[in-house]
Write a protein that holds these residues in place. Structure first.
Motif, PDB file in Angstrom:
ATOM      1  N   GLU A 159       0.825  -1.205   0.000  1.00 48.77           N
ATOM      2  CA  GLU A 159       0.000   0.000   0.000  1.00 48.77           C
ATOM      3  C   GLU A 159       0.862   1.261   0.000  1.00 48.77           C
ATOM      4  O   GLU A 159       0.565   2.237  -0.698  1.00 48.77           O
ATOM      5  CB  GLU A 159      -0.930  -0.014   1.212  1.00 48.77           C
ATOM      6  N   GLU A 210       1.096   4.069  -3.045  1.00 43.46           N
ATOM      7  CA  GLU A 210       0.914   5.499  -2.793  1.00 43.46           C
ATOM      8  C   GLU A 210       2.087   6.308  -3.334  1.00 43.46           C
ATOM      9  O   GLU A 210       1.903   7.399  -3.906  1.00 43.46           O
ATOM     10  CB  GLU A 210       0.756   5.739  -1.289  1.00 43.46           C
ATOM     11  N   LEU A 244      -3.365  -2.154  -7.521  1.00 44.00           N
ATOM     12  CA  LEU A 244      -2.895  -2.817  -6.307  1.00 44.00           C
ATOM     13  C   LEU A 244      -3.667  -4.121  -6.134  1.00 44.00           C
ATOM     14  O   LEU A 244      -4.890  -4.121  -6.033  1.00 44.00           O
ATOM     15  CB  LEU A 244      -3.104  -1.912  -5.090  1.00 44.00           C
ATOM     16  N   SER A 261      -7.276  -7.214  -1.209  1.00 44.86           N
ATOM     17  CA  SER A 261      -7.863  -6.268  -2.160  1.00 44.86           C
ATOM     18  C   SER A 261      -9.205  -6.795  -2.663  1.00 44.86           C
ATOM     19  O   SER A 261      -9.282  -7.945  -3.118  1.00 44.86           O
ATOM     20  CB  SER A 261      -6.923  -6.044  -3.342  1.00 44.86           C
TER      21      SER A 261
END
Length: 526
Positions: A321, A325, A336, A341
């Protein structure tokens, strides 16, 4: 007419002709498989097309009346779905396991729960069992009714073996890091001077396996060298990033003293008892530098290959994560996919046909996943086994056409990974493999875009030798005036006899990249 004769038909129409190695492997399997020799292992480099070969072999065996049904086993849901598609396309028959289907596909995890059901199927029909990424299973019959070193999947395979007609094992890395044997396959006792099935590949892992007592005997081998020479796989460019000026400040909680150490490479920094590779992967400076190199390289590739994509392999979900970003902060669009997820498998399928530049994952894109447009990888996983390293490289190595001859992997210059990277060159003849260092720009960065904007540039023209990173670290030296030190990383206190330390680590901007290049002579050269 069969696919073996290059004129296959299927539910979706005519299939492309088989590759030369696939034809050779299928013919050898057809000659080898018999009641006296029911098992066959194909060891082919990742990205070579093992599943297509397996599907055509299954079609040939059904065509000549040797089998009625195919059971496929794979490591993940996404791999199993792709295998089902390939089997259906080649054979022209359904593989969904329902009434009227010619086969069924399952994950290894599902095998344990369906074992009794599959045994009954095998008693009623002649079955070919295809077990993909075979290194996931462990276990060997000791010849006296017992099992040696078997894991859950290995035990299930051994229990199913007596009920199937033939088995086909597929793997680009048919060994296990723990040194145990794979079930159903042929081994010979290793001589004192000969390595066992795992010794040649375990290298210097965190947890060394015991020396193997047996040497695996594959029935067919297709190497990375052959795949590159035949333009099936891309030429891998492996960049191992290092830093020539690292400062570690350690505060001794017991004595209250502060000590500063200077290191001239990441390998020497990792010798400090409080430093661990997994911590460096989360440090802002090396993490940002690897992502910058990957973005620069992918931008250069997408100038003439707009669909080219990059893969970032993270250590865990939180790390993934963070990396996603950071890519988005660089203006990148990111897919992702992790086990947490929502709709991860659907997103993975969509990414395969999309033009999105980046995908970030932990383990879902590590093996068996076919996304040929992937050409760049940033390896930020804490896993350091040769099996994992090669499997990840296999995600970016499969060629799509004639204009994508190279792929690029970026990682930190950690000793184990450097060992594995150098071993990749061992897959090539000595006169074709070289190890070189890439020169740094004046800003201390290797510019991956400038030497690779044209795929036609000769390999020899893309390497500029430079001096290697110094080997000996210096300690207790003051920071040189003018050094631009990056963000610090504070580690948790490490307990030790009588004391504990909580070090801060700073990296200068003088990152360099060691390039381990697999080179081939230009056409017509000896």
């Amino acid at each position: 007419m069969s696919a073996l004769n290059s004129k296959p038909t299927s539910l979706t129409g005519e299939q492309p002709p088989l590759r030369s190695w696939q034809v050779r492997c299928i013919r050898q399997a057809l000659q080898t498989l018999s009641p006296a020799s029911p098992h066959f292992l194909c060891q082919a480099t990742p990205g070579a097309g093992k599943m297509r070969m397996a599907a055509v072999l299954a079609d040939e065996l059904m065509g000549r009346g040797d089998i009625d049904t195919v059971i496929y086993l794979g490591p993940t849901t996404s791999v199993v779905e792709r295998a089902a598609e390939t089997l259906s396309e080649v054979t022209g028959q359904s593989m969904n396991g329902r009434l009227g289907a010619a086969g069924a596909t399952y994950t290894y995890h599902a095998l344990h729960h369906r074992l009794d059901e599959l045994k009954r199927l095998c008693e009623q029909a002649r079955v070919l069992l295809i077990w993909d990424e075979s290194h996931h299973a462990a276990g060997r019959n000791d010849g006296m009714g017992g099992m040696n070193g078997a894991n859950r999947w290995g035990l299930a395979l051994l229990a199913l073996e007596r009920h199937v007609r033939y088995t086909l094992a597929l793997s680009g890395t048919p060994w296990r890091t723990d040194g145990s044997c794979l079930p159903l396959l042929r081994y010979m006792t290793a001589t004192p001077d000969a390595p066992g099935p795992d010794n040649s590949f375990t290298g210097v892992n965190d947890e060394q396996a015991e020396p193997a007592e047996y040497q695996l005997l594959p029935d067919f081998i297709y190497s990375l060298s052959e795949a590159i020479q035949e333009s099936i796989c891309r030429l891998p460019r492996l960049h191992l990033v290092d830093n020539s000026d690292i400062q570690l400040t350690a505060y001794h909680l017991h004595s209250g003293r502060t000590e500063t150490h200077r290191y001239t490479s990441i390998p020497h920094l990792l010798r400090h008892p409080a430093m661990h590779y997994s911590n460096l992967l989360r440090h802002s400076a090396p993490m940002a530098h690897l992502l910058d190199l990957g973005c620069q390289q992918l931008l250069a590739l997408r100038q003439y290959d707009p669909d080219a994509a990059g893969l970032v392999v993270a250590s865990d979900i939180a790390h993934a994560e963070t990396l996603a970003e950071q890519l988005e902060d660089r203006g990148q669009t990111v897919c992702l996919v992790t086990s947490k997820s929502p709709g991860a498998h659907a997103r993975l399928r969509a990414f395969r046909k999309d033009t999105m530049p980046w995908i970030v994952a932990v383990g879902m894109v590590s093996e068996g996943v076919d996304i040929p447009r992937l050409r760049v990888c940033c390896y930020l996983s804490h896993v350091r086994t040769e099996q994992s390293f090669r499997q990840v490289l296999g995600r970016i190595i499969r060629r799509e056409g004639t204009d994508d001859p190279e792929c690029y992997l970026f990682a930190l210059n950690e000793p184990t990974l450097r060992h594995f990277a150098r071993r990749i060159t061992d897959d090539l003849p000595e006169d074709l493999a070289t190890v070189s260092l890439a020169g740094a720009t004046s800003a201390g960065l290797v510019d991956p875009a400038s030497p690779t904007t044209s795929p036609a540039t000769p390999a020899s023209a893309r390497l500029t030798p430079s001096s290697s990173v110094p080997d000996a670290p210096s300690t207790d030296k003051p920071t040189a005036e003018g050094d631009d030190l990056a963000t610090r990383l504070t580690l948790g206190a490490l307990s030790s006899p009588g004391d504990a330390i909580a070090p801060d680590v700073e990296f200068s901007q003088r990152f360099i990249a060691r390039l381990i290049a697999l080179q081939f002579p230009s056409p017509g050269q000896p």
